[in-house]
Design a protein around this motif. Structure first.
Motif, short mmCIF file in Angstrom:
data_model
loop_
_atom_site.label_atom_id
_atom_site.label_comp_id
_atom_site.label_asym_id
_atom_site.label_seq_id
_atom_site.Cartn_x
_atom_site.Cartn_y
_atom_site.Cartn_z
N HIS A 272 -9.67 8.67 13.73
CA HIS A 272 -10.12 7.97 12.52
C HIS A 272 -9.89 8.80 11.27
O HIS A 272 -9.50 8.28 10.23
CB HIS A 272 -11.61 7.61 12.65
CG HIS A 272 -12.14 6.87 11.47
ND1 HIS A 272 -11.94 5.52 11.28
CD2 HIS A 272 -12.87 7.29 10.40
CE1 HIS A 272 -12.52 5.14 10.15
NE2 HIS A 272 -13.09 6.19 9.60
N ALA B 7 -7.97 2.13 8.46
CA ALA B 7 -8.33 3.15 9.46
C ALA B 7 -9.17 2.55 10.58
O ALA B 7 -8.99 2.90 11.76
CB ALA B 7 -9.09 4.29 8.77
N MET C 239 2.19 2.50 11.83
CA MET C 239 1.43 3.57 12.49
C MET C 239 1.41 3.38 14.01
O MET C 239 1.68 4.33 14.77
CB MET C 239 0.00 3.59 11.95
CG MET C 239 -0.88 4.67 12.56
SD MET C 239 -0.46 6.34 12.01
CE MET C 239 -1.25 6.35 10.39
N CYS D 279 -4.22 9.26 5.98
CA CYS D 279 -2.88 8.71 5.80
C CYS D 279 -2.92 7.46 4.92
O CYS D 279 -2.14 7.33 3.97
CB CYS D 279 -2.27 8.38 7.16
SG CYS D 279 -0.57 7.80 7.07
N PHE E 266 -6.19 8.69 10.37
CA PHE E 266 -5.81 7.38 9.88
C PHE E 266 -6.29 7.15 8.46
O PHE E 266 -5.58 6.59 7.63
CB PHE E 266 -6.37 6.30 10.81
CG PHE E 266 -5.79 6.30 12.20
CD1 PHE E 266 -4.49 6.74 12.42
CD2 PHE E 266 -6.53 5.87 13.28
CE1 PHE E 266 -3.95 6.75 13.70
CE2 PHE E 266 -6.01 5.86 14.56
CZ PHE E 266 -4.72 6.30 14.77
N LEU F 120 -6.84 0.59 12.92
CA LEU F 120 -6.01 1.49 13.72
C LEU F 120 -6.82 2.15 14.83
O LEU F 120 -6.36 2.28 15.97
CB LEU F 120 -5.37 2.54 12.82
CG LEU F 120 -4.27 2.04 11.90
CD1 LEU F 120 -3.91 3.09 10.85
CD2 LEU F 120 -3.02 1.65 12.70
N THR F 121 -8.02 2.58 14.49
CA THR F 121 -8.88 3.21 15.50
C THR F 121 -9.17 2.24 16.63
O THR F 121 -9.07 2.60 17.82
CB THR F 121 -10.20 3.65 14.84
OG1 THR F 121 -9.92 4.59 13.79
CG2 THR F 121 -11.13 4.30 15.84
#
Length: 509
Positions: free
Chosen positions: A169, A305, A455, A175, A172, A308-309
């Motif tokens: 996390h 984030a 990603m 980024c 992410f 993505l996590t």
């Protein structure tokens, strides 16, 4: 009788009369729901402030008891009917849709597009942003996004050298922050180059988010927080220091762009474009643009984030689904390429279905999407109960993304992670609220989807699930979905259960 006694008696009579009106005579009195919710706003405040972001559970319980439309405050209705989503959140210019003032205050960013109540003002301010998040303009960011994807791989390889357990996390968020901040100002904090990924700042932002419901219940506190000088905020809440410093950085960058003679900066950065737009001077003040920056950056960081996590968790927890993703990447991405191109990302149909399913189960912005139609009444028919409800003009209404996404009539086995459902039945998108809907839908959806696919494709093009084999692999470490991934609290963005460390992954090279 004393003046104090008379004033007290008058206040008591007024409150009693107000209570009777709200429960028995209000135009909304026929809408089902908990009597305390109809009586007072303190019912919501109790669950949001004292219990800590728990009103979303209470709302779902009301729907289970009373049906698809319930009264959740004295002047707010909540719907659970995907067939009605586009009526409540119309696109184009079908009718004016406002946000209530108190909902704008809850955002904590006065003057930003999310916190703009009036339809026409919102439309004017949003138009200044729209072009920067068009598909064509987002494509121009391909070199920036690819540069940051390479940084992600470098950091993961460094972790893999020691077989470290990491919390992705943080990476992410760093980024996503570097990408959106660079696009906004032509500069960033370069969190991806810092050993701690800028965690002190992000913790500071989390402290600000933790006050969301307090600001909603007591808007005057937000006014005080905004008017307070930075040094005082740091003194009262030292954990907010990084947030204050960053806000001052945003204001400084706005002024820098305003005074710049570089036409490229005005052309290629979000806030250069806003300052160069036809917006009136009142919409270009340092204070308003700092709030707009806070909104754009916060939205670009946290929600991306979070998605993505959640995606990494589900792919590692479902080996068969990861196998399909890997097979698709092998077929689409040129052999030996570390970071896929945008052209390749466009061909990843199954990975995009994975992303839709992740956002369905774990929306990055989970708080109910509050709206008000100021001029027109809305008629809702509860077909199951054979009841028609009239929603008067000026009534606040909402749909919660997670509530809509867990509707079993649209999504079979709604708690299960099934990406195929988006390919086999595209019609289910009618219930999708992951980026809101209508004229106030998320302005950054094109950029968000690009970042998400880039990603995930980059990571799983290089890494596989660890099964004892050699080579670059990832392995879940002490991560439980209900504790670490699912939403336990609603602070506009979701939070996991108390004590959770979130997703943890062991990286091996």
């Amino acid at each position: 009788m004393s003046l104090i006694y008379m004033s007290g008696l008058a206040s008591l009579i007024y409150l009693l009369g107000l209570a009777i009106y709200r429960v028995f005579f209000s135009p909304l009195s026929r809408i089902p729901g908990h009597r305390l919710a109809a009586l007072t706003y303190w019912y919501e405040t109790y669950y949001e402030v004292y219990k800590g972001g728990q009103y979303f559970r209470v709302i779902d319980e009301m729907h289970a008891i009373y049906g698809p439309v319930v009264r959740i405050t004295p002047n707010e209705l909540h719907f659970e009917d995907p067939e009605f989503n586009d009526v409540l959140y119309p696109s184009g210019s079908k009718r004016k849709i406002d946000r209530p003032e108190y909902a704008a205050a809850r955002a904590g960013t006065p003057g930003s597009i999310v916190a703009t109540a009036q339809h026409d003002v919102h439309r004017r301010r949003r138009n200044a942003l729209n072009s920067f998040f068009s598909g064509a303009n987002v494509r121009r960011l391909e070199p920036i996004i690819q540069e940051n994807m390479h940084k992600v791989l470098v950091r993961m390889i460094a972790s893999g050298e020691q077989s470290e357990v990491v919390e992705p996390h943080h990476m992410f968020k760093a980024c996503a922050s570097d990408i959106i901040t660079f696009y906004a100002f032509g500069d960033s904090f370069r969190f991806m180059d810092r050993s701690d990924y800028g965690q002190p700042y992000f913790r500071s932002g989390e402290v600000f988010n933790s006050m969301t419901h307090i600001f909603g219940a007591f808007p005057w506190l937000l006014t005080l927080a905004i008017l307070a000088p930075g040094w005082l905020v740091k003194y009262v809440k030292p954990e907010m220091a990084e947030f204050v410093d960053r806000r001052e950085w945003w204001i400084g960058k706005v002024r820098e762009i305003r005074n710049s003679n570089d036409p490229e900066r005005a052309k290629n950065t979000i806030f250069g474009g806003i300052l160069d737009s036809a917006l009136p001077a009142g919409d270009k003040t340092d204070e308003r643009l700092a709030n707009e920056a806070q909104l754009v950056v916060f939205a670009g960081e946290g929600t991306t984030a979070h998605t993505l996590t959640s995606a990494v968790y589900h792919l590692l927890a479902n080996p068969e689904i990861l196998k399909i993703v890997k097979k698709e990447l092998l077929a689409v991405v040129d052999h030996g390429r570390r970071v896929p191109t945008f052209q390749e990302l466009d061909r990843l149909q199954y990975l995009n279905a994975v992303i839709n399913e992740v956002i369905r189960l774990h929306p990055g912005a989970m708080h109910r999407q509050v709206r008000v139609c100021p001029n027109d009444a809305i008629v809702y028919i509860d077909r199951e109960r054979g009841v028609q409800h009239l929603v008067p003009p000026g009534t606040v209404y909402a749909i919660s993304p997670l509530t809509s996404h867990m509707n079993g009539n649209v999504f079979k086995d709604p708690y299960k992670f099934i990406p195929e459902r988006w390919i086999e039945n595209p019609e289910i998108s009618r219930a999708f609220m992951g980026f809101s809907r209508g004229t106030r839908a998320c302005v950054g959806v094109s950029l968000a989807r690009r970042e998400l696919t880039a990603m995930l494709a980059t990571i799983f093009n290089q890494y596989d699930l660890y099964r004892g084999q050699q080579g670059p692999t990832l392995e879940l470490y002490d991560t439980i979905r209900r504790r670490d991934i699912d939403a336990s609290k609603d602070y506009i963005t979701p939070l996991p259960a108390k004590g959770s460390c979130g997703l943890r992954v062991r990286v091996r090279n």
